[in-house]
Design an enzyme around this catalytic site. Structure first.
Site, PDB file in Angstrom:
ATOM      1  N   CYS A   1     -47.433  -2.572 -18.343  1.00  0.00           N
ATOM      2  CA  CYS A   1     -47.184  -1.160 -18.078  1.00  0.00           C
ATOM      3  C   CYS A   1     -48.271  -0.635 -17.150  1.00  0.00           C
ATOM      4  O   CYS A   1     -49.439  -1.012 -17.270  1.00  0.00           O
ATOM      5  CB  CYS A   1     -47.183  -0.366 -19.387  1.00  0.00           C
ATOM      6  SG  CYS A   1     -46.758   1.390 -19.175  1.00  0.00           S
TER       7      CYS A   1
ATOM      8  N   CYS B   1     -52.109   4.209 -20.670  1.00  0.00           N
ATOM      9  CA  CYS B   1     -52.482   4.900 -21.914  1.00  0.00           C
ATOM     10  C   CYS B   1     -53.594   4.106 -22.607  1.00  0.00           C
ATOM     11  O   CYS B   1     -53.422   2.924 -22.912  1.00  0.00           O
ATOM     12  CB  CYS B   1     -51.279   5.050 -22.830  1.00  0.00           C
ATOM     13  SG  CYS B   1     -49.923   6.010 -22.104  1.00  0.00           S
TER      14      CYS B   1
ATOM     15  N   CYS C   1     -53.092   2.006 -25.940  1.00  0.00           N
ATOM     16  CA  CYS C   1     -51.902   1.150 -26.027  1.00  0.00           C
ATOM     17  C   CYS C   1     -52.198  -0.245 -25.492  1.00  0.00           C
ATOM     18  O   CYS C   1     -52.751  -0.388 -24.387  1.00  0.00           O
ATOM     19  CB  CYS C   1     -50.760   1.789 -25.250  1.00  0.00           C
ATOM     20  SG  CYS C   1     -49.245   0.797 -25.234  1.00  0.00           S
TER      21      CYS C   1
END
Length: 355
Positions: A120, A124, A127
């Protein structure tokens, strides 16, 4: 993005084919159109494990399918089961990339959480999915394959009821493939799941939210907020520095106006970071008056990251302030404890073992 490992099998993924493309392939070889429905029925509802197991197809057709397409392009690298029935698969893709998907068993529901990217790019900080960045987008077929593999974990008499695009990756950064897979998932001849039971989760990409608002099918939209102000959200969700909460909420309002679907705002609760009563007060100010649900998720710790789950007292106080402020709030029950349940955690732990 990383350079993919070379894959010697050049056969395309049959799940990447549109219905019209499969029908054209069959027509070119002299097969009648009804074979299209038969093949797709085997793939999507009859849980075929191989082309050869599609017993009502001519042997010649099964052989041609096998030589022309791949039914599965991933292998199961790890399979974990929690005491609450939650099951998590780590899938190794044909180019060596790894993704995770999850089956959650709850009373009256059989929900799945599916990935849209390898890794990703949203960053974040709490995460595991984005710790190493993003490798690539998944194809329509690779997203569908996750759904079908999770479907096969259920007894034949059970069926999937809900889909959440909340696994690894940012779904709105791979919207074409995500929508292509969800079209099959909602189709009566596919998985037959109502769009009202399909959720697309995003950190909030306004242009893509606006595009989704114009799409023919109004799926449920969940915005991963995680902070009530830009200063804190810039720390927790770095991509926010280029967007800002105001633009995200404005796009969310436009989505509601266009679709009539109540929005969900996701909020991962981190001990000592975003769980204060001041944060709760700011959340009330942000969300009051919006027809929405605030879904608060006590943090599921990730090894190696300096974040923790708030105490029961802090969670209780945070919840009470939101309720007293008139916010429609739900505190999600943690699922999958003991099986690297946090998104991206299983992949990361397996890679550490392999080093």
């Amino acid at each position: 993005m990383k350079t993919p490992i070379c894959n010697s099998d050049a056969r395309p993924h049959i799940l990447d084919l549109q219905t019209s493309e499969l029908k054209s392939w069959l027509t070119e070889r002299g097969y009648p159109g009804f074979r299209t429905d038969q093949i797709q029925g085997w793939l999507l509802t009859r849980r075929a494990e191989s082309f050869d197991s599609m017993s009502d197809l001519p042997k010649k057709l099964r052989t041609e399918l096998e030589s022309s397409f791949r039914l599965w392009t991933a292998s199961v690298d790890a399979h974990q089961t929690a005491d609450d029935g939650t099951e998590k698969l780590l899938l190794k893709l044909s180019d060596g990339g790894k993704i995770e998907c999850v089956l959650l068993r709850e009373e009256g529901r059989r929900s799945i959480c599916v990935s849209s990217q390898v890794g990703c790019a949203m960053g974040c900080v709490f995460c595991a999915s984005g710790l190493d960045g993003v490798d690539r987008n998944l194809s329509r077929g690779e997203i569908l394959e996750q759904m079908l593999r999770l479907q096969r974990l259920l007894p034949e008499q059970e069926r999937l009821s809900h889909i959440v695009m909340m696994g690894m990756g940012e779904p709105l950064a791979n919207l074409d493939s995500v929508l292509g897979a969800l079209e099959v998932a909602k189709d009566a001849k596919g998985l037959g799941i109502s769009p009202r039971r399909i959720t697309i989760s995003t950190v909030g990409l306004p242009a893509s939210i606006d595009r989704l608002a114009k799409y023919s099918t109004p799926f449920h939209l969940a915005i991963s907020l995680h902070a009530p102000n830009n200063a804190l959200r810039d720390r927790l969700v770095p991509v926010n520095a280029k967007i800002g909460i105001d633009d995200i909420l404005a796009a969310s309002d436009r989505y509601f106006e266009a679709t009539g679907r109540r929005l969900t705002f996701e909020y991962v609760l981190l001990d000592g970071i975003n769980d204060s009563l001041e944060c709760a007060q700011q959340l009330v100010q942000l969300l009051r008056g919006r027809i929405s649900m605030l879904n608060v998720i006590p943090y599921n710790p990730v090894a190696g990251l300096p974040y923790a789950t708030p105490s029961g007292e802090a969670i209780h106080a945070f919840r009470n302030y939101l309720v007293d402020g008139g916010i429609n709030v739900m505190f999600r029950q943690r699922k999958g404890d003991g099986i690297d349940a946090a998104c991206g955690q299983l992949r990361r732990n397996r890679e550490k073992i392999a080093e």
